[in-house]
Each structure stands twice: as C-alpha cells, then as structure tokens.
Design an enzyme around this catalytic site. Structure first.
Site, PDB file in Angstrom:
ATOM      1  N   ASP A  19     -12.695   6.080   0.551  1.00 33.55           N
ATOM      2  CA  ASP A  19     -12.307   5.920   1.956  1.00 33.55           C
ATOM      3  C   ASP A  19     -12.784   7.083   2.817  1.00 33.55           C
ATOM      4  O   ASP A  19     -12.466   8.236   2.547  1.00 33.55           O
ATOM      5  CB  ASP A  19     -10.787   5.765   2.062  1.00 33.55           C
ATOM      6  CG  ASP A  19     -10.297   4.537   1.319  1.00 33.55           C
ATOM      7  OD1 ASP A  19     -10.877   3.458   1.543  1.00 33.55           O
ATOM      8  OD2 ASP A  19      -9.373   4.658   0.500  1.00 33.55           O
ATOM      9  N   ASP A  77     -16.264   9.628  -3.354  1.00 31.06           N
ATOM     10  CA  ASP A  77     -14.982   9.261  -2.773  1.00 31.06           C
ATOM     11  C   ASP A  77     -15.166   7.919  -2.068  1.00 31.06           C
ATOM     12  O   ASP A  77     -16.268   7.591  -1.622  1.00 31.06           O
ATOM     13  CB  ASP A  77     -14.552  10.342  -1.770  1.00 31.06           C
ATOM     14  CG  ASP A  77     -13.346   9.931  -0.966  1.00 31.06           C
ATOM     15  OD1 ASP A  77     -12.291   9.679  -1.569  1.00 31.06           O
ATOM     16  OD2 ASP A  77     -13.475   9.825   0.265  1.00 31.06           O
TER      17      ASP A  77
END
Length: 196
Positions: free
Chosen positions: A13, A11
């Site tokens: 952010d 992922d």
C-alpha cells in the site's frame, strides 16, 4: 549447493498500489503511479518479486484474514498484466492494539521488524544482502535494513513522521517506484558485468 538468489521485496500500500486504508476489495486495487512501468522493468530482470505487507486490519477486526487471498490473486493478475510474475505475498495480520484475540499482539513480522523478510528468504532461498526492500515509509526501510537488504524509499508523501534512527536511513530515496526499479536494473547490470 545452489547459490541463493537476489529478490525484490515490495511494500504493497502506497508503494505498489494506491494507498486505500484497509482495502481488501480486489476491484478497488489500483497500481500507484509508475508502478506498471516498474513492474515491466522488474519483470525483465527475472528476479523473484515478493510483496511484504502489514495487514493490521485483520487484528483490528476490519476484515478476516481469508480476505487476503483475494488481494494476492489481484496482485498476481496485475503483475502478469504488466509483464511480471508475483513470486510471493507475505502479510502480517498482527497489531498490538488489535481486538481479534489471536492476532492482537506484538510480533517479529510487523514492519519495522524483519520477520516477513527473513521468512521470504527461507521460503525462496534468498540472499538478503543482494536483495532489495522498497517501500514508501521508513518502517519499510528499517525492516529492510534489519534483514540486511539494500533499501530504497519511494518518497511519495506517505511518510509523515520521519522518526530518525540508524536503521531508518535508506540507501536511495526516489520519487516513484519506476525510479526505484531503474536503480535495481542498473545495479543488476553492473553486477552481471563484474561477474563476466
């Protein structure tokens, strides 16, 4: 037929980068704490490193989809600076409450759905059962579980809802991305020894 390879799916952010909502300005992109060390550890493993990121800002009219090219370029530079290589950057521009027509819809690529991960598997010849999905919220975990990946939750305070569910239980919970990288490193070492 070539054997499918394991990868690390990350992922963006809050996991890899500091969590700045709707940021597509490369100059404001900063690695999260310990992410540099994690990238060095991942880079040494030689596995494909692929970022999979929900980018609802496209659907919500916060920025154009074309802005994500700059994000990908900056990610690639950050990886190189820390001894790794970005194999791919996949993003979901959709949101069911979006205001930009073509992106305002439910989809199978927005995490917690697994569409980005299965697309990565097709693009890069991945064995998802041997791959890892690492993220900072349970939607990342669920996407990984749906795709059949091994999962690690980096519990750095970004998961605030803790909505339970069978697919939302990670195999590991750690407090930093480098701790996650250490788990992957150990697993790779054990698997290599078992095959020798």
């Amino acid at each position: 037929m070539a054997m499918r390879q394991a990868a690390v799916l990350l992922d963006k952010d809050g996991t890899l980068l500091e969590n700045v909502p709707y940021n597509v300005d490369p100059s404001r992109m900063r690695l999260a704490p310990t992410a540099g060390a994690a990238l060095r550890r991942f880079g040494a493993l030689g596995m494909p490193l692929i970022v999979v990121s929900n980018q609802p800002g496209v659907a919500l009219g916060k920025f154009p989809r074309a802005a994500l090219a700059g994000v990908e370029g900056r990610l690639a530079d950050l990886f190189v600076e820390h001894g790794a290589r970005l194999a791919g950057f996949l993003s979901c521009p959709h949101h069911p409450e979006g205001i930009v027509g073509e992106y305002a819809r439910a989809c199978d690529c927005r995490k917690p759905m697994s569409g980005m991960l299965t697309r990565a598997a097709s693009m890069f010849g991945l064995d998802l059962a041997r791959s890892w999905m690492i993220g900072d919220i349970l939607d990342d975990v669920e996407a990984g579980r749906r795709a059949g990946c091994r999962t690690i939750l980096v519990d750095c305070g970004n998961e605030t809802e803790w909505v339970p569910g069978e697919m939302r239980v990670p195999q590991y919970i750690v407090d930093s991305l480098d701790a996650a990288a250490h788990i992957v490193e150990q697993a790779v070492r054990v698997e290599a020894e078992a095959m020798s």
